[in-house]
Motif scaffolding. Sequence first.
Motif, PDB file in Angstrom:
ATOM      1  N   GLY A   1     -27.250  30.761 101.196  1.00 12.58           N
ATOM      2  CA  GLY A   1     -27.296  29.569 101.272  1.00 12.58           C
ATOM      3  C   GLY A   1     -26.119  28.736 101.739  1.00 12.58           C
ATOM      4  O   GLY A   1     -26.254  27.426 101.780  1.00 12.58           O
ATOM      5  N   PHE A   2     -24.936  29.543 102.295  1.00  9.04           N
ATOM      6  CA  PHE A   2     -23.813  28.705 102.523  1.00  9.04           C
ATOM      7  C   PHE A   2     -23.535  28.874 104.056  1.00  9.04           C
ATOM      8  O   PHE A   2     -23.553  29.860 104.341  1.00  9.04           O
ATOM      9  N   GLN A   3     -22.970  27.876 104.470  1.00 12.59           N
ATOM     10  CA  GLN A   3     -22.367  27.829 105.850  1.00 12.59           C
ATOM     11  C   GLN A   3     -20.734  28.001 105.628  1.00 12.59           C
ATOM     12  O   GLN A   3     -20.126  27.209 105.182  1.00 12.59           O
ATOM     13  N   PRO A   4     -19.980  29.024 106.279  1.00 12.60           N
ATOM     14  CA  PRO A   4     -18.848  29.072 106.107  1.00 12.60           C
ATOM     15  C   PRO A   4     -17.936  27.859 106.425  1.00 12.60           C
ATOM     16  O   PRO A   4     -16.936  27.634 105.786  1.00 12.60           O
ATOM     17  N   GLU A   5     -18.451  27.166 107.554  1.00 18.73           N
ATOM     18  CA  GLU A   5     -17.228  26.134 108.080  1.00 18.73           C
ATOM     19  C   GLU A   5     -17.805  25.035 106.998  1.00 18.73           C
ATOM     20  O   GLU A   5     -16.629  24.306 106.760  1.00 18.73           O
ATOM     21  N   VAL A   6     -18.697  24.908 106.329  1.00 20.23           N
ATOM     22  CA  VAL A   6     -18.876  23.852 105.461  1.00 20.23           C
ATOM     23  C   VAL A   6     -18.096  24.108 104.256  1.00 20.23           C
ATOM     24  O   VAL A   6     -17.530  23.022 103.458  1.00 20.23           O
ATOM     25  N   LEU A   7     -18.165  25.466 103.850  1.00 20.58           N
ATOM     26  CA  LEU A   7     -17.040  25.608 102.623  1.00 20.58           C
ATOM     27  C   LEU A   7     -15.795  25.322 102.993  1.00 20.58           C
ATOM     28  O   LEU A   7     -14.753  24.984 102.016  1.00 20.58           O
ATOM     29  N   LYS A   8     -15.106  25.758 104.105  1.00 21.15           N
ATOM     30  CA  LYS A   8     -13.820  25.580 104.537  1.00 21.15           C
ATOM     31  C   LYS A   8     -13.398  23.952 104.323  1.00 21.15           C
ATOM     32  O   LYS A   8     -12.463  23.544 104.173  1.00 21.15           O
ATOM     33  N   LYS A   9     -14.336  23.243 104.919  1.00 16.20           N
ATOM     34  CA  LYS A   9     -14.177  21.762 104.991  1.00 16.20           C
ATOM     35  C   LYS A   9     -14.670  20.901 103.648  1.00 16.20           C
ATOM     36  O   LYS A   9     -14.231  19.738 103.588  1.00 16.20           O
ATOM     37  N   ALA A  10     -15.089  21.664 102.630  1.00 13.72           N
ATOM     38  CA  ALA A  10     -15.548  21.113 101.531  1.00 13.72           C
ATOM     39  C   ALA A  10     -14.435  20.095 100.899  1.00 13.72           C
ATOM     40  O   ALA A  10     -13.168  20.737 100.506  1.00 13.72           O
ATOM     41  N   LYS A  11     -14.827  19.250 100.131  1.00 15.06           N
ATOM     42  CA  LYS A  11     -13.797  18.207  99.474  1.00 15.06           C
ATOM     43  C   LYS A  11     -13.820  18.716  98.107  1.00 15.06           C
ATOM     44  O   LYS A  11     -14.630  18.992  97.495  1.00 15.06           O
ATOM     45  N   ALA A  12     -12.293  18.579  97.447  1.00 16.53           N
ATOM     46  CA  ALA A  12     -12.519  18.631  95.970  1.00 16.53           C
ATOM     47  C   ALA A  12     -13.360  17.751  95.254  1.00 16.53           C
ATOM     48  O   ALA A  12     -13.539  16.548  95.752  1.00 16.53           O
ATOM     49  N   GLY A  13     -14.060  18.255  94.297  1.00 14.92           N
ATOM     50  CA  GLY A  13     -15.040  17.443  93.516  1.00 14.92           C
ATOM     51  C   GLY A  13     -16.550  17.656  93.934  1.00 14.92           C
ATOM     52  O   GLY A  13     -17.390  16.883  93.641  1.00 14.92           O
ATOM     53  N   THR A  14     -16.709  18.534  94.927  1.00 11.95           N
ATOM     54  CA  THR A  14     -17.920  18.558  95.357  1.00 11.95           C
ATOM     55  C   THR A  14     -18.595  19.891  94.757  1.00 11.95           C
ATOM     56  O   THR A  14     -18.193  20.801  94.655  1.00 11.95           O
ATOM     57  N   SER A  15     -20.040  19.872  94.305  1.00 15.16           N
ATOM     58  CA  SER A  15     -20.916  20.846  93.657  1.00 15.16           C
ATOM     59  C   SER A  15     -21.784  21.195  94.612  1.00 15.16           C
ATOM     60  O   SER A  15     -22.580  20.085  95.229  1.00 15.16           O
ATOM     61  N   PHE A  16     -22.035  22.288  94.852  1.00 11.15           N
ATOM     62  CA  PHE A  16     -23.271  22.937  95.705  1.00 11.15           C
ATOM     63  C   PHE A  16     -24.297  23.609  94.774  1.00 11.15           C
ATOM     64  O   PHE A  16     -24.063  24.372  93.938  1.00 11.15           O
ATOM     65  N   ILE A  17     -25.494  22.948  95.038  1.00 12.06           N
ATOM     66  CA  ILE A  17     -26.660  23.433  94.172  1.00 12.06           C
ATOM     67  C   ILE A  17     -27.501  24.238  95.326  1.00 12.06           C
ATOM     68  O   ILE A  17     -27.950  23.686  96.418  1.00 12.06           O
ATOM     69  N   ILE A  18     -27.995  25.364  94.910  1.00 10.42           N
ATOM     70  CA  ILE A  18     -29.070  26.208  95.381  1.00 10.42           C
ATOM     71  C   ILE A  18     -30.230  26.106  94.997  1.00 10.42           C
ATOM     72  O   ILE A  18     -30.455  26.321  93.785  1.00 10.42           O
ATOM     73  N   CYS A  19     -31.586  25.972  95.728  1.00  8.57           N
ATOM     74  CA  CYS A  19     -32.721  26.051  95.032  1.00  8.57           C
ATOM     75  C   CYS A  19     -33.497  26.513  96.068  1.00  8.57           C
ATOM     76  O   CYS A  19     -33.228  26.905  97.193  1.00  8.57           O
TER      77      CYS A  19
END
Length: 336
Positions: free
Chosen positions: A174-192
């Motif tokens: 459920g993850f895009q690598p580019e999104v992970l690399k650019k994610a800001k500190a304090g972000t939580s990712f929810i998968i459903c």
Amino acid sequence: MKHLIKYSGLMLLLLCACGGKDNKQVQEINNVPQVLNNGKTILFPNTSSIAFFKTEPIGSSVLSNNITAPAKVSATVMKSEEGASQNIILFENSDLAASYTQLIQHIININQIKNKNIRQKQIELERAKDLQAHGAATGKELLEAQTALSMEQAGLANERAAIIEHETKLKAGGFQPEVLKKAKAGTSFIICDIPENQISKIKKGDNCIVRFTAFPNEKFTGKIDAVADMIDQSARMVKLRISLNDTSGKLKAGMFATVSFGLSEGDFISVDKNSLVTVQAKNYVFVKKGTKYFERTEVTTGDQIGNRIVVYTGLTNGDAIAVQGVMQLKGLSFGY
């Protein structure tokens, strides 16, 4: 004479009693609804006898359906205490954590090979060619320079293949690598996971409400970042990735949650579920016509949304349909 008067009075009472009984029977007969047109039309003798059957006017309206899906905090983003260029990402799934770590390392390797190793080997090859042209280098030295460059290029291809492998694993989670690399500190990712038949109603950028088992009295607003590119072939479910801002750091990878989506189902005519009757695989409602009769009407229905059922054909805006006493109308119409 007294006997004659007494007898006459008795006969009068009997006649009155018989007359009252006949009148009552006539009245009862007059109050019985008439079933006409092979049960399609039910005619009532007066407005008072039809008053029992409550109706509601129908019309087109935008229907919303609130669906919920179980979810989990799949990753949280933390700032590196050592000031590294990449933030730290803590995954709930150890395989995803390994894939992301290796992905970052392969990216570093590619940059090293492209920007330093290959460039250096190209310079050395050009130098060997020049020296050989002037008789200062042997054919063996030129071949060695060509081989060294080929090895670096092969290494670059291997690194790119490894990146594709790890990107595929991350996307399956459920993850895009580019999104992970650019994610800001304090972000939580929810998968459903949501059913395949709901994909058309969900789009990137939609907001949703997230509630966590650990914080039952709080609700968080998340945003749908992406709909996965793959569908689970056995369960027919598709993954959604939702991000939310958690500057407080209270959310932890692995926490369970429930996600609620308020979905617009479109502009449809709909009826109360209690107004619909089904006989021999056909659906009917009873439409009030005028002040004294109902007409059985066949309808084509769609999904049930809450207590409403979408109707595609058979009704028009403004029709009044029975919502109370429907089973009695069904019995009159179909004879049972």
